[in-house]
Design a protein around this motif. Structure first.
Motif, PDB file in Angstrom:
ATOM      1  N   GLY A 121     -22.130 -33.285  56.981  1.00 18.53           N
ATOM      2  CA  GLY A 121     -21.230 -32.209  57.366  1.00 18.53           C
ATOM      3  C   GLY A 121     -19.908 -32.336  56.627  1.00 18.53           C
ATOM      4  O   GLY A 121     -19.624 -33.348  55.983  1.00 18.53           O
ATOM      5  N   ALA A 122     -19.079 -31.310  56.765  1.00 17.04           N
ATOM      6  CA  ALA A 122     -17.814 -31.255  56.027  1.00 17.04           C
ATOM      7  C   ALA A 122     -16.935 -32.474  56.282  1.00 17.04           C
ATOM      8  O   ALA A 122     -16.238 -32.937  55.385  1.00 17.04           O
ATOM      9  CB  ALA A 122     -17.071 -29.981  56.388  1.00 17.04           C
ATOM     10  N   PHE A 123     -16.929 -33.000  57.483  1.00 18.06           N
ATOM     11  CA  PHE A 123     -16.046 -34.117  57.812  1.00 18.06           C
ATOM     12  C   PHE A 123     -16.805 -35.435  57.959  1.00 18.06           C
ATOM     13  O   PHE A 123     -16.251 -36.417  58.434  1.00 18.06           O
ATOM     14  CB  PHE A 123     -15.267 -33.795  59.081  1.00 18.06           C
ATOM     15  N   GLN A 124     -18.071 -35.457  57.573  1.00 13.59           N
ATOM     16  CA  GLN A 124     -18.888 -36.663  57.696  1.00 13.59           C
ATOM     17  C   GLN A 124     -19.310 -37.228  56.347  1.00 13.59           C
ATOM     18  O   GLN A 124     -19.943 -38.266  56.292  1.00 13.59           O
ATOM     19  CB  GLN A 124     -20.151 -36.357  58.517  1.00 13.59           C
ATOM     20  N   ARG A 125     -18.975 -36.558  55.274  1.00  3.20           N
ATOM     21  CA  ARG A 125     -19.417 -36.950  53.938  1.00  3.20           C
ATOM     22  C   ARG A 125     -18.780 -38.281  53.542  1.00  3.20           C
ATOM     23  O   ARG A 125     -17.559 -38.413  53.498  1.00  3.20           O
ATOM     24  CB  ARG A 125     -19.030 -35.863  52.948  1.00  3.20           C
ATOM     25  N   PRO A 126     -19.612 -39.269  53.222  1.00  3.95           N
ATOM     26  CA  PRO A 126     -19.047 -40.546  52.780  1.00  3.95           C
ATOM     27  C   PRO A 126     -18.449 -40.413  51.381  1.00  3.95           C
ATOM     28  O   PRO A 126     -18.846 -39.562  50.596  1.00  3.95           O
ATOM     29  CB  PRO A 126     -20.251 -41.487  52.775  1.00  3.95           C
ATOM     30  N   ASN A 127     -17.491 -41.263  51.098  1.00  2.00           N
ATOM     31  CA  ASN A 127     -16.876 -41.264  49.787  1.00  2.00           C
ATOM     32  C   ASN A 127     -16.859 -42.711  49.292  1.00  2.00           C
ATOM     33  O   ASN A 127     -16.163 -43.532  49.890  1.00  2.00           O
ATOM     34  CB  ASN A 127     -15.463 -40.711  49.850  1.00  2.00           C
ATOM     35  N   PRO A 128     -17.618 -43.047  48.292  1.00  2.00           N
ATOM     36  CA  PRO A 128     -18.454 -42.185  47.466  1.00  2.00           C
ATOM     37  C   PRO A 128     -19.801 -41.886  48.124  1.00  2.00           C
ATOM     38  O   PRO A 128     -20.226 -42.590  49.037  1.00  2.00           O
ATOM     39  CB  PRO A 128     -18.657 -43.006  46.197  1.00  2.00           C
ATOM     40  N   LEU A 129     -20.459 -40.843  47.610  1.00  2.00           N
ATOM     41  CA  LEU A 129     -21.803 -40.522  48.087  1.00  2.00           C
ATOM     42  C   LEU A 129     -22.769 -41.622  47.660  1.00  2.00           C
ATOM     43  O   LEU A 129     -22.626 -42.190  46.576  1.00  2.00           O
ATOM     44  CB  LEU A 129     -22.285 -39.197  47.504  1.00  2.00           C
ATOM     45  N   PRO A 130     -23.774 -41.923  48.487  1.00  2.56           N
ATOM     46  CA  PRO A 130     -24.782 -42.922  48.101  1.00  2.56           C
ATOM     47  C   PRO A 130     -25.557 -42.468  46.852  1.00  2.56           C
ATOM     48  O   PRO A 130     -25.743 -41.271  46.632  1.00  2.56           O
ATOM     49  CB  PRO A 130     -25.709 -42.986  49.317  1.00  2.56           C
ATOM     50  N   PRO A 131     -26.020 -43.416  46.041  1.00  2.00           N
ATOM     51  CA  PRO A 131     -26.748 -43.079  44.811  1.00  2.00           C
ATOM     52  C   PRO A 131     -27.946 -42.146  45.038  1.00  2.00           C
ATOM     53  O   PRO A 131     -28.173 -41.236  44.236  1.00  2.00           O
ATOM     54  CB  PRO A 131     -27.205 -44.430  44.265  1.00  2.00           C
ATOM     55  N   ASP A 132     -28.707 -42.349  46.107  1.00  2.00           N
ATOM     56  CA  ASP A 132     -29.860 -41.476  46.360  1.00  2.00           C
ATOM     57  C   ASP A 132     -29.434 -40.034  46.617  1.00  2.00           C
ATOM     58  O   ASP A 132     -30.118 -39.092  46.218  1.00  2.00           O
ATOM     59  CB  ASP A 132     -30.686 -41.982  47.549  1.00  2.00           C
ATOM     60  N   GLU A 133     -28.298 -39.846  47.278  1.00  2.00           N
ATOM     61  CA  GLU A 133     -27.791 -38.500  47.544  1.00  2.00           C
ATOM     62  C   GLU A 133     -27.277 -37.849  46.264  1.00  2.00           C
ATOM     63  O   GLU A 133     -27.491 -36.661  46.032  1.00  2.00           O
ATOM     64  CB  GLU A 133     -26.691 -38.549  48.616  1.00  2.00           C
ATOM     65  N   LEU A 134     -26.633 -38.615  45.405  1.00  2.00           N
ATOM     66  CA  LEU A 134     -26.182 -38.085  44.119  1.00  2.00           C
ATOM     67  C   LEU A 134     -27.364 -37.599  43.284  1.00  2.00           C
ATOM     68  O   LEU A 134     -27.299 -36.541  42.654  1.00  2.00           O
ATOM     69  CB  LEU A 134     -25.389 -39.152  43.356  1.00  2.00           C
ATOM     70  N   THR A 135     -28.440 -38.356  43.296  1.00  2.00           N
ATOM     71  CA  THR A 135     -29.641 -37.968  42.557  1.00  2.00           C
ATOM     72  C   THR A 135     -30.304 -36.748  43.190  1.00  2.00           C
ATOM     73  O   THR A 135     -30.694 -35.808  42.501  1.00  2.00           O
ATOM     74  CB  THR A 135     -30.637 -39.148  42.499  1.00  2.00           C
ATOM     75  N   ARG A 136     -30.426 -36.742  44.524  1.00  2.02           N
ATOM     76  CA  ARG A 136     -31.076 -35.630  45.220  1.00  2.02           C
ATOM     77  C   ARG A 136     -30.345 -34.312  44.990  1.00  2.02           C
ATOM     78  O   ARG A 136     -30.968 -33.261  44.843  1.00  2.02           O
ATOM     79  CB  ARG A 136     -31.158 -35.928  46.722  1.00  2.02           C
ATOM     80  N   LEU A 137     -29.023 -34.372  44.932  1.00  2.00           N
ATOM     81  CA  LEU A 137     -28.226 -33.168  44.721  1.00  2.00           C
ATOM     82  C   LEU A 137     -28.133 -32.762  43.248  1.00  2.00           C
ATOM     83  O   LEU A 137     -27.568 -31.723  42.918  1.00  2.00           O
ATOM     84  CB  LEU A 137     -26.818 -33.365  45.287  1.00  2.00           C
ATOM     85  N   GLY A 138     -28.677 -33.578  42.358  1.00  2.00           N
ATOM     86  CA  GLY A 138     -28.633 -33.256  40.935  1.00  2.00           C
ATOM     87  C   GLY A 138     -27.289 -33.539  40.302  1.00  2.00           C
ATOM     88  O   GLY A 138     -26.938 -32.947  39.281  1.00  2.00           O
ATOM     89  N   LEU A 139     -26.516 -34.449  40.883  1.00  2.00           N
ATOM     90  CA  LEU A 139     -25.200 -34.793  40.345  1.00  2.00           C
ATOM     91  C   LEU A 139     -25.268 -35.962  39.364  1.00  2.00           C
ATOM     92  O   LEU A 139     -24.392 -36.110  38.518  1.00  2.00           O
ATOM     93  CB  LEU A 139     -24.233 -35.123  41.488  1.00  2.00           C
ATOM     94  N   GLU A 140     -26.292 -36.775  39.488  1.00  2.00           N
ATOM     95  CA  GLU A 140     -26.535 -37.883  38.570  1.00  2.00           C
ATOM     96  C   GLU A 140     -28.036 -38.019  38.376  1.00  2.00           C
ATOM     97  O   GLU A 140     -28.813 -37.706  39.277  1.00  2.00           O
ATOM     98  CB  GLU A 140     -25.990 -39.210  39.119  1.00  2.00           C
ATOM     99  N   VAL A 141     -28.417 -38.510  37.205  1.00  2.94           N
ATOM    100  CA  VAL A 141     -29.827 -38.776  36.952  1.00  2.94           C
ATOM    101  C   VAL A 141     -29.932 -39.935  35.969  1.00  2.94           C
ATOM    102  O   VAL A 141     -29.122 -40.053  35.045  1.00  2.94           O
ATOM    103  CB  VAL A 141     -30.561 -37.513  36.419  1.00  2.94           C
ATOM    104  N   ASN A 142     -30.894 -40.803  36.203  1.00  9.18           N
ATOM    105  CA  ASN A 142     -31.223 -41.850  35.247  1.00  9.18           C
ATOM    106  C   ASN A 142     -32.443 -41.346  34.483  1.00  9.18           C
ATOM    107  O   ASN A 142     -33.506 -41.142  35.063  1.00  9.18           O
ATOM    108  CB  ASN A 142     -31.513 -43.174  35.951  1.00  9.18           C
ATOM    109  N   LEU A 143     -32.279 -41.127  33.192  1.00  5.63           N
ATOM    110  CA  LEU A 143     -33.330 -40.503  32.390  1.00  5.63           C
ATOM    111  C   LEU A 143     -33.887 -41.501  31.383  1.00  5.63           C
ATOM    112  O   LEU A 143     -33.237 -41.842  30.394  1.00  5.63           O
ATOM    113  CB  LEU A 143     -32.760 -39.276  31.672  1.00  5.63           C
ATOM    114  N   PRO A 144     -35.120 -41.993  31.629  1.00  2.00           N
ATOM    115  CA  PRO A 144     -35.743 -42.924  30.681  1.00  2.00           C
ATOM    116  C   PRO A 144     -36.000 -42.257  29.326  1.00  2.00           C
ATOM    117  O   PRO A 144     -36.138 -41.030  29.231  1.00  2.00           O
ATOM    118  CB  PRO A 144     -37.069 -43.292  31.358  1.00  2.00           C
ATOM    119  N   GLY A 145     -36.089 -43.080  28.280  1.00  2.12           N
ATOM    120  CA  GLY A 145     -36.386 -42.574  26.945  1.00  2.12           C
ATOM    121  C   GLY A 145     -37.669 -41.761  26.921  1.00  2.12           C
ATOM    122  O   GLY A 145     -38.664 -42.152  27.513  1.00  2.12           O
ATOM    123  N   GLY A 146     -37.628 -40.608  26.268  1.00  5.18           N
ATOM    124  CA  GLY A 146     -38.795 -39.740  26.138  1.00  5.18           C
ATOM    125  C   GLY A 146     -39.048 -38.837  27.325  1.00  5.18           C
ATOM    126  O   GLY A 146     -39.904 -37.959  27.260  1.00  5.18           O
TER     127      GLY A 146
END
Length: 157
Positions: free
Chosen positions: A92-117
């Motif tokens: 929720g608006a006032f419950q968001r942790p800072n920073p967001l957990p890595p799994d949440e960053l990936t799920r939201l499309g904010l970060e991705v680890n992209l292997p070669g190829g």
């Protein structure tokens, strides 16, 4: 001995170089991306595509590293996500942790680890302004991706 030294230098130089080197962080389009213009927002553009990691190493991509520039190098306000659909945050608006957990960053499309190829979806939205000069490109720090000139009408829906 000279032959061995030349061979060693050639191997070292092959691993160095700019963003065009296949073993240093280059992204490319997996297929030509689509650029859309929403009917009710004539200055807005939405690019949808798949990027491929053309290097031999994993790339850690963060949306903040992706910037749209026009032909003069001017920065264009833009938003990037590594997703081809909308994802709502878990907090929720006032419950968001800072920073967001890595799994949440990936799920939201904010970060991705992209292997070669491998590939990942990417969506980039930006707005043309008076004085901006196409063609546009996406600079991601290690290189850039060309944005196509041909604009398609946005799909109905």
């Amino acid at each position: 001995m000279t032959r061995a030294a030349l061979l060693a230098a050639a191997v070292l130089l092959a691993g160095c170089g700019g963003t065009s080197s296949p073993n240093f962080g280059s992204l490319g389009w997996a297929a030509p991306p689509k650029l859309f213009k929403p009917a009710r927002l004539p200055d807005d553009r939405v690019l949808i595509g798949q990027v491929r990691n053309n290097s031999f190493r994993d790339l850690s991509l963060k949306v903040g590293d992706f910037k749209v520039h026009d032909a003069t190098g001017a920065l264009i306000e833009s938003t990037t996500q590594f997703t081809n659909s909308y994802a709502h945050g878990l907090y929720g608006a006032f419950q968001r942790p800072n920073p967001l957990p890595p799994d949440e960053l990936t799920r939201l499309g904010l970060e991705v680890n992209l292997p070669g190829g491998k590939t990942t979806p990417i969506t980039v939205a930006f707005r043309e302004t008076k004085g901006s000069n196409p063609p546009y490109e996406i600079d991601y720090g290690l290189g850039s991706l060309a944005i196509p000139d041909n604009i398609e009408p946005a799909p109905a829906g």
